[in-house]
Design an enzyme around this catalytic site. Structure first.
Site, PDB file in Angstrom:
ATOM      1  N   CYS A  82       0.864  -1.182   0.000  1.00  0.00           N
ATOM      2  CA  CYS A  82       0.000   0.000   0.000  1.00  0.00           C
ATOM      3  C   CYS A  82       0.902   1.233   0.000  1.00  0.00           C
ATOM      4  CB  CYS A  82      -0.887  -0.012   1.240  1.00  0.00           C
ATOM      5  SG  CYS A  82      -1.787   1.518   1.500  1.00  0.00           S
ATOM      6  N   CYS A  85       0.414   3.301   3.561  1.00  0.00           N
ATOM      7  CA  CYS A  85       0.959   2.890   4.870  1.00  0.00           C
ATOM      8  C   CYS A  85       1.997   1.773   4.765  1.00  0.00           C
ATOM      9  CB  CYS A  85      -0.168   2.456   5.796  1.00  0.00           C
ATOM     10  SG  CYS A  85      -0.889   0.870   5.356  1.00  0.00           S
ATOM     11  N   CYS A 130      -7.110  -0.869   1.653  1.00  0.00           N
ATOM     12  CA  CYS A 130      -6.099  -1.355   2.593  1.00  0.00           C
ATOM     13  C   CYS A 130      -6.745  -1.520   3.975  1.00  0.00           C
ATOM     14  CB  CYS A 130      -4.961  -0.342   2.650  1.00  0.00           C
ATOM     15  SG  CYS A 130      -3.770  -0.667   3.959  1.00  0.00           S
ATOM     16  N   CYS A 133      -4.768   1.364   6.587  1.00  0.00           N
ATOM     17  CA  CYS A 133      -4.960   2.825   6.517  1.00  0.00           C
ATOM     18  C   CYS A 133      -6.272   3.198   5.836  1.00  0.00           C
ATOM     19  CB  CYS A 133      -3.791   3.493   5.806  1.00  0.00           C
ATOM     20  SG  CYS A 133      -3.742   3.200   4.027  1.00  0.00           S
ATOM     21  N   CYS A 153      -8.597  -5.609  -9.398  1.00  0.00           N
ATOM     22  CA  CYS A 153      -8.204  -4.622 -10.402  1.00  0.00           C
ATOM     23  C   CYS A 153      -7.688  -3.408  -9.642  1.00  0.00           C
ATOM     24  CB  CYS A 153      -9.439  -4.297 -11.238  1.00  0.00           C
ATOM     25  SG  CYS A 153      -9.089  -3.262 -12.633  1.00  0.00           S
TER      26      CYS A 153
HETATM   27 ZN    ZN Z   1      -2.528   1.204   3.681  1.00  0.00          ZN
END
Ligand code: ZN
Length: 164
Positions: A82, A85, A130, A133, A153
């Site tokens: 991610c 984070c 995510c 975060c 996707c």
């Molecule tokens: Zn994150």
């Protein structure tokens, strides 16, 4: 007395295993909530951390242009994190070329993403983000390859690739 004890043990054992089942997920939830707290940033804090393009994707559920991300063609072994984070979300061994122009995966790293339904294109779609975060990553569809049949996707601008 013996009869009483054995009856008590009989009741205690199943009760304890039920308690184990109940408390184990609670502990996991509690620890993930602690790390989530650390990632509750204000709009301005996110803006300072991210490029305007990545902010638009991660924090405003935007979508990048198809075929615009270099990560679409990324074929090296490694982990996709991610960008918000740095939580590892996808492994390169579950990446495939879906032909859509967005980095696509048939599975995510367990527990790394959470889903919700959105109606941005009127037709309901399953948005995923995510789990730490809350940053928007993309949408998941049921037209992916086996064994999962899923197609995650993902916006390349929401990811950071770390080669092995
Ligand atoms: Zn994150």
């Amino acid at each position: 007395m013996n009869k009483f004890l054995s009856r008590r043990t009989f009741i205690l054992i199943p009760t304890m295993s039920i308690l184990k089942i109940i408390f184990k997920p609670m502990q996991v939830l509690a620890s993930s909530l602690v790390s989530k707290e650390e990632w509750k940033l204000s709009k301005d804090e996110w803006k300072a951390k991210l490029s305007p393009e990545s902010y638009y994707i991660l924090r405003e559920e935007g979508t990048e242009r198809a075929f615009s991300s270099q990560l679409n063609n990324e074929k090296r072994k490694g982990i996709f994190h991610c960008l918000g984070c740095n939580l590892p979300l996808f492994s390169s061994d579950k990446k495939y070329d879906s032909g859509t122009g967005w980095p696509s995966f048939w599975d995510s790293i367990q527990g790394s993403v959470e889903t919700k339904v959105d109606f941005k294109l009127i037709v309901p779609r399953t948005e995923y983000h995510c789990s730490r975060c809350g940053g928007h990553q993309g949408h998941v569809f049921n037209d992916g390859p086996l064994p999962t049949g899923k197609r995650y996707c993902n916006n390349g601008l929401a990811l950071r690739f770390v080669p092995d």
